[in-house]
Design a protein around this motif. Structure first.
Motif, short mmCIF file in Angstrom:
data_model
loop_
_atom_site.label_atom_id
_atom_site.label_comp_id
_atom_site.label_asym_id
_atom_site.label_seq_id
_atom_site.Cartn_x
_atom_site.Cartn_y
_atom_site.Cartn_z
N ASP A 1 0.74 -1.12 -0.07
CA ASP A 1 0.07 -0.12 0.06
C ASP A 1 1.07 1.26 0.18
N LEU A 2 1.87 1.30 1.02
CA LEU A 2 2.68 2.51 1.00
C LEU A 2 3.75 2.61 -0.42
N ARG A 3 3.96 1.47 -1.07
CA ARG A 3 4.64 1.68 -2.34
C ARG A 3 3.81 2.05 -3.31
N ASP A 4 2.41 1.72 -3.40
CA ASP A 4 1.35 2.16 -4.39
C ASP A 4 1.02 3.71 -4.19
N ARG A 5 0.90 4.15 -2.84
CA ARG A 5 0.66 5.43 -2.60
C ARG A 5 1.88 6.46 -3.01
N THR A 6 3.03 5.96 -2.77
CA THR A 6 4.23 6.85 -3.12
C THR A 6 4.23 6.76 -4.44
N LEU A 7 4.13 5.73 -5.20
CA LEU A 7 4.23 5.79 -6.74
C LEU A 7 2.94 7.06 -7.32
N ALA A 8 1.98 6.73 -6.74
CA ALA A 8 0.79 7.91 -7.15
C ALA A 8 1.40 9.17 -6.63
N ILE A 9 2.00 9.49 -5.85
CA ILE A 9 2.28 10.56 -5.55
C ILE A 9 3.42 11.32 -6.42
N ILE A 10 4.40 10.40 -6.82
CA ILE A 10 5.45 10.73 -7.90
C ILE A 10 4.78 11.05 -9.18
N PHE A 11 3.81 10.09 -9.50
CA PHE A 11 3.04 10.20 -10.95
C PHE A 11 2.35 11.29 -11.02
N THR A 12 1.62 11.90 -9.98
CA THR A 12 0.80 13.01 -9.68
C THR A 12 1.84 14.20 -10.01
N GLY A 13 3.21 14.16 -9.49
CA GLY A 13 4.09 15.20 -9.80
C GLY A 13 4.41 15.62 -11.19
N VAL A 14 4.55 14.22 -11.80
CA VAL A 14 5.07 14.61 -13.30
C VAL A 14 3.98 14.45 -14.28
N ARG A 15 2.80 14.03 -13.97
CA ARG A 15 1.79 14.11 -15.19
C ARG A 15 1.53 15.61 -15.42
N ALA A 16 1.13 15.61 -16.79
CA ALA A 16 0.86 16.97 -17.23
C ALA A 16 -0.58 17.30 -17.22
N GLU A 17 -1.50 16.47 -16.68
CA GLU A 17 -2.92 16.60 -16.48
C GLU A 17 -2.91 17.42 -15.05
#
Length: 178
Positions: A162-178
């Motif tokens: 769960d922590l891994r998936d939430r951490t990746l979601a935060i990273i992805f939110t930071g780099v996504r163009a949307e």
């Protein structure tokens, strides 16, 4: 100059590496080469002919894993540019967590293996940016730093899925163009 391995020796080597990945992932640093041999269906002597020490086996396993990761990244680079970088990131962090014993036993700093992936990560980033999935100002060195940090977290053993998936979601939110 070393001669190429015979076909049966190549098969045995591949079986040994596949078994070693499972054995060390399950058994940690105390896993035995005898168990690797048993799972590979070869004699212990066969393991030692290919890999004279446990460290040699672990180094070969790390090299094999790196080759698999590079091939995976190249495959993703040829696929959907909007998802390739994110999928690669997720797979690498999961694979790192699954193989933390191998990396930990070798005391390999992640910057070396991850830097060797820099070109294919750069390709994934460029394709993602061209597709509009990633912000254009994001640089390859920034993505590599984020990737190394996420893999380091996965290596710690303290990360739950769960922590891994939430951490990746935060990273992805930071780099996504949307």
């Amino acid at each position: 100059m070393s001669r190429p391995l015979r076909a049966d020796a190549q098969r045995n080597r591949a079986k040994i590496l596949a078994a070693a990945e499972q054995v060390f992932a399950e058994g940690g640093p105390d896993a035995s080469t005898e168990e690797v041999a048993r799972r590979a269906g070869v004699a212990t002597g066969t393991v030692f002919r290919h890999f004279p020490t446990k460290a040699d086996l672990l180094q070969a396993l790390l090299k094999e894993l790196l080759a698999q990761v590079t091939a995976d990244a190249a495959e993703l680079a040829a696929a959907d540019p909007r998802t390739g970088l994110f999928e690669f990131f997720t797979r690498l962090v999961r694979r790192t967590a699954a193989n933390r014993t191998v990396v930990g036993l070798l005391a390999v700093p992640l910057s070396g293996p991850i830097t060797s992936l820099a070109d294919v990560v750069g390709l994934l980033l460029t394709r993602a940016q061209e597709s509009g999935a990633v912000r254009p100002e994001i640089r390859r060195d920034e993505i590599l730093a984020l990737l190394e940090s996420a893999c380091q977290g996965a290596l710690s053993g303290a990360w739950s899925d769960d922590l891994r998936d939430r951490t990746l979601a935060i990273i992805f939110t930071g780099v996504r163009a949307e």
